[in-house]
Design an enzyme around this catalytic site. Sequence first.
Site, PDB file in Angstrom:
ATOM      1  N   CYS A   1      36.662  45.390  30.314  1.00  0.00           N
ATOM      2  CA  CYS A   1      36.805  46.081  31.399  1.00  0.00           C
ATOM      3  C   CYS A   1      38.196  46.358  32.097  1.00  0.00           C
ATOM      4  O   CYS A   1      39.005  45.187  32.118  1.00  0.00           O
ATOM      5  CB  CYS A   1      36.072  45.405  32.657  1.00  0.00           C
ATOM      6  SG  CYS A   1      34.391  44.518  31.962  1.00  0.00           S
TER       7      CYS A   1
ATOM      8  N   GLU B   1      37.704  54.420  33.723  1.00  0.00           N
ATOM      9  CA  GLU B   1      37.476  54.244  32.490  1.00  0.00           C
ATOM     10  C   GLU B   1      36.017  54.261  32.154  1.00  0.00           C
ATOM     11  O   GLU B   1      35.280  53.669  33.134  1.00  0.00           O
ATOM     12  CB  GLU B   1      37.816  52.741  31.836  1.00  0.00           C
ATOM     13  CG  GLU B   1      38.997  52.435  31.650  1.00  0.00           C
ATOM     14  CD  GLU B   1      39.454  51.323  31.481  1.00  0.00           C
ATOM     15  OE1 GLU B   1      40.588  50.598  31.314  1.00  0.00           O
ATOM     16  OE2 GLU B   1      38.308  50.362  31.016  1.00  0.00           O
TER      17      GLU B   1
ATOM     18  N   CYS C   1      39.342  46.926  41.329  1.00  0.00           N
ATOM     19  CA  CYS C   1      38.306  46.031  41.896  1.00  0.00           C
ATOM     20  C   CYS C   1      38.959  44.861  42.831  1.00  0.00           C
ATOM     21  O   CYS C   1      40.132  44.544  42.491  1.00  0.00           O
ATOM     22  CB  CYS C   1      37.331  45.156  40.767  1.00  0.00           C
ATOM     23  SG  CYS C   1      36.394  44.313  41.192  1.00  0.00           S
TER      24      CYS C   1
ATOM     25  N   CYS D   1      28.603  52.693  30.031  1.00  0.00           N
ATOM     26  CA  CYS D   1      29.107  52.074  30.727  1.00  0.00           C
ATOM     27  C   CYS D   1      29.882  52.497  31.856  1.00  0.00           C
ATOM     28  O   CYS D   1      30.964  53.197  31.509  1.00  0.00           O
ATOM     29  CB  CYS D   1      29.620  50.812  30.273  1.00  0.00           C
ATOM     30  SG  CYS D   1      30.619  49.462  31.191  1.00  0.00           S
TER      31      CYS D   1
ATOM     32  N   CYS E   1      38.078  38.403  39.899  1.00  0.00           N
ATOM     33  CA  CYS E   1      37.634  37.558  38.964  1.00  0.00           C
ATOM     34  C   CYS E   1      38.713  36.814  37.966  1.00  0.00           C
ATOM     35  O   CYS E   1      39.483  37.957  37.538  1.00  0.00           O
ATOM     36  CB  CYS E   1      36.369  37.781  37.949  1.00  0.00           C
ATOM     37  SG  CYS E   1      35.015  38.302  39.163  1.00  0.00           S
TER      38      CYS E   1
ATOM     39  N   CYS F   1      38.984  38.668  34.222  1.00  0.00           N
ATOM     40  CA  CYS F   1      38.624  39.910  34.158  1.00  0.00           C
ATOM     41  C   CYS F   1      39.893  40.984  34.299  1.00  0.00           C
ATOM     42  O   CYS F   1      40.659  40.668  35.190  1.00  0.00           O
ATOM     43  CB  CYS F   1      37.364  40.413  35.171  1.00  0.00           C
ATOM     44  SG  CYS F   1      37.161  42.045  35.036  1.00  0.00           S
TER      45      CYS F   1
HETATM   46  N1  SAH Z   1      31.678  43.758  39.271  1.00  0.00           N
HETATM   47  C1  SAH Z   1      30.313  43.923  38.419  1.00  0.00           C
HETATM   48  C2  SAH Z   1      30.268  44.834  37.527  1.00  0.00           C
HETATM   49  C3  SAH Z   1      31.419  44.938  36.464  1.00  0.00           C
HETATM   50  S1  SAH Z   1      31.883  43.804  35.221  1.00  0.00           S
HETATM   51  C4  SAH Z   1      30.098  42.279  37.847  1.00  0.00           C
HETATM   52  O1  SAH Z   1      30.826  41.595  38.350  1.00  0.00           O
HETATM   53  O2  SAH Z   1      29.048  42.115  37.353  1.00  0.00           O
HETATM   54  C5  SAH Z   1      30.481  43.846  34.102  1.00  0.00           C
HETATM   55  C6  SAH Z   1      30.454  42.526  33.142  1.00  0.00           C
HETATM   56  O3  SAH Z   1      31.627  42.171  32.255  1.00  0.00           O
HETATM   57  C7  SAH Z   1      30.645  41.178  34.195  1.00  0.00           C
HETATM   58  O4  SAH Z   1      29.652  40.416  33.794  1.00  0.00           O
HETATM   59  C8  SAH Z   1      31.894  40.663  34.048  1.00  0.00           C
HETATM   60  O5  SAH Z   1      31.956  39.449  34.338  1.00  0.00           O
HETATM   61  C9  SAH Z   1      32.186  41.076  32.511  1.00  0.00           C
HETATM   62  N2  SAH Z   1      33.608  40.964  31.917  1.00  0.00           N
HETATM   63  C10 SAH Z   1      34.703  40.943  32.742  1.00  0.00           C
HETATM   64  N3  SAH Z   1      35.861  40.917  31.959  1.00  0.00           N
HETATM   65  C11 SAH Z   1      35.359  40.581  30.858  1.00  0.00           C
HETATM   66  C12 SAH Z   1      35.942  40.302  29.449  1.00  0.00           C
HETATM   67  N4  SAH Z   1      37.102  40.454  29.473  1.00  0.00           N
HETATM   68  N5  SAH Z   1      35.000  40.193  28.376  1.00  0.00           N
HETATM   69  C13 SAH Z   1      33.843  40.215  28.517  1.00  0.00           C
HETATM   70  N6  SAH Z   1      33.036  40.323  29.750  1.00  0.00           N
HETATM   71  C14 SAH Z   1      33.930  40.622  30.777  1.00  0.00           C
END
Ligand code: SAH
Length: 347
Positions: free
Chosen positions: A334, A90, A110, A103, A114, A117
């Site tokens: 994401c 994406e 991944c 983005c 987390c 996410c």
């Molecule tokens: N792996 C990297 C980059 C990808 S995520 C990182 O962790 O920074 C980019 C950002 O989006 C991160 O801060 C992540 O925690 C956040 N993110 C993930 N899922 C999300 C969601 N559902 N709503 C808002 N932000 C989210």
Amino acid sequence: MQTIYDLTLKQMEEMLGTLGQKPYRAKQLYTWLYRKRAQSFDEMSDLPAALIAQLKERYVISPLKLVTKQVAKDLTAKYLFELTDGMTIETVLMHFNFGESVCVSSQVGCNMACTFCASGLLKKQRDLTAGEMTGQIMYIQRELDQEEKRVDNVVIMGTGEPFDNFDNVMDFCAVINSDHGLAIGARHLTISTCGIVPKIREFASRHLQYNLAISLHAPTDELRRKLMPVDRAYPLDELMQALREYSEGNHRRLTFEYILLKGVNDTDAHAVKLADLIRGMNAYVNLIPYNEVDENGYRKTDAKGALHFYDVLMKHGVKATLRTTHGDDIDAACGQLRAKHERSRTA
Ligand code: SAH
């Protein structure tokens, strides 16, 4: 087949050297690829026919095929692309008053897991090559060309952990930053990491001008560990130490990303602890409204709560910004669009 977008200018010179060509041809190729946005080698009219034939045997140009595109009311666009091996990724285009921001995804799936996410719903299948990241930019740039706009800003905040794919991400940044290519300024390029300490140190040692953002999301190890398994490998004191060294050694301001999760990390006590952690650093906190994901139980903090959290941080001496949501009427979180697509494929 490999995409030619994989090659940094230096790698392009070396590759052309092995084909018996002079180094200046690399700049010529860069001009065709990134300035003239060539989509086939046959267009490259000032290259020798024999070289064009050799390039065609070895490389494709665009590594991506569009599967679907969703456009939100605010015109945020989300693209689902298929790679040459059939995997999907994406990319998101956002329109800001300061310009067009893309983005980019850095991996297929991944492994950071987390808990909030959607990307982690699908385990990592592989890293993206530099050219597969560049391809995301080029696809969107070609669309923007029709409106005489350019990609002004790039954030590596799509699916994947960029510092788990360090070399390819560094090559990608070099390609789009190159003066002979798209010339996207280093300060218009942001790498976001969940906090892989050895790679933060390696990044620091290179003295690059790209922006670094850290996904923090919690002010204590106890809580952060529940949200982000990476905290077990690299706890906060190690992470903050590496970041202080990077920030001071490179004279760079850091961004801490902090998603506000209702009842989880958004109380006054969390804000005070967060302020204690960051105060004194050359840094600010970007408060991010949570994009709710069906598959987990997290809810977003409401706007009033977010503003209050912001106030507490500011009162305790830490600068913060409140990010506005983009594209909430499409699957903009994401990994959401891809997770849905993969489910419908396997269903
Ligand atoms: N792996 C990297 C980059 C990808 S995520 C990182 O962790 O920074 C980019 C950002 O989006 C991160 O801060 C992540 O925690 C956040 N993110 C993930 N899922 C999300 C969601 N559902 N709503 C808002 N932000 C989210």
